[in-house]
Design a protein around this motif. Structure first.
Motif, short mmCIF file in Angstrom:
data_model
loop_
_atom_site.label_atom_id
_atom_site.label_comp_id
_atom_site.label_asym_id
_atom_site.label_seq_id
_atom_site.Cartn_x
_atom_site.Cartn_y
_atom_site.Cartn_z
N MET A 1 0.89 -1.28 -0.06
CA MET A 1 0.09 -0.06 -0.17
C MET A 1 0.91 1.18 -0.01
SD MET A 1 -2.83 1.38 2.86
CE MET A 1 -3.83 0.02 2.63
N SER A 2 0.70 2.01 -0.74
CA SER A 2 1.30 3.53 -0.94
C SER A 2 1.08 4.43 0.33
CB SER A 2 1.07 4.16 -2.23
OG SER A 2 0.00 4.70 -2.38
N ALA A 3 1.76 5.52 0.36
CA ALA A 3 1.36 6.23 1.42
C ALA A 3 0.00 7.09 1.09
CB ALA A 3 2.54 7.39 1.33
N ASP A 4 -0.25 7.37 -0.24
CA ASP A 4 -1.45 7.95 -0.78
C ASP A 4 -2.42 7.13 -0.40
OD1 ASP A 4 0.08 10.28 -1.23
OD2 ASP A 4 -0.02 9.85 -3.40
N GLU A 5 -2.38 5.81 -0.63
CA GLU A 5 -3.40 4.95 -0.28
C GLU A 5 -3.79 4.73 0.95
OE1 GLU A 5 -2.89 1.91 -4.39
OE2 GLU A 5 -1.69 1.69 -2.42
N ALA A 6 -2.66 4.73 1.81
CA ALA A 6 -2.86 4.77 3.45
C ALA A 6 -3.54 5.94 4.02
CB ALA A 6 -1.66 4.53 4.08
N GLU A 7 -3.12 7.04 3.37
CA GLU A 7 -3.84 8.30 3.77
C GLU A 7 -5.33 8.26 3.62
OE1 GLU A 7 -3.89 11.93 5.57
OE2 GLU A 7 -1.98 10.56 5.33
N VAL A 8 -5.83 8.04 2.30
CA VAL A 8 -7.24 7.88 1.93
C VAL A 8 -8.10 6.90 2.65
CG1 VAL A 8 -8.83 7.12 0.13
CG2 VAL A 8 -6.85 8.74 -0.48
N ALA A 9 -7.30 5.70 3.08
CA ALA A 9 -7.83 4.67 3.83
C ALA A 9 -8.15 5.00 5.27
CB ALA A 9 -7.14 3.09 3.78
#
Length: 97
Positions: A1-9
């Motif tokens: 999981m990318s940092a951006d994906e983690a932020e959204v999640a």
């Protein structure tokens, strides 16, 4: 999981971390046709202004979209959100502690 994906999640799950918001999200998601009028889902044990506040937070987190029809606002769960959450959770199910 990318940092951006983690932020959204994280934003999505934080929004669902409140019991009232979780109940409202569930009510919309399970409502016939996948959308619900605020008048049909506001019986969650808090005042109408509080319901509106929680729905706004769910919308800001990208979990719901809304449309005004006359005097009522109708909410729907974004289909991509359910798919993304399902993929994230199914991926997490394969991780052991």
């Amino acid at each position: 999981m990318s940092a951006d994906e983690a932020e959204v999640a994280a934003k999505m799950f934080k929004a669902l971390g409140d019991p009232v918001r979780l109940r409202l999200f569930s009510a919309v998601a399970s409502h016939e046709g996948g959308e619900a009028c605020v008048c049909d889902i506001s019986d969650v044990g808090v005042s109408q202004p509080t319901v509106s506040h929680h729905l706004k937070k769910l919308k800001e987190a990208g979990l719901l979209s809304s449309e005004r029809r006359g005097t009522w606002v109708y909410y729907r769960v974004e289909p991509a959100v359910l798919a993304a959450m399902g993929a994230l959770l199914s991926g997490a199910a394969g991780v052991s502690a």
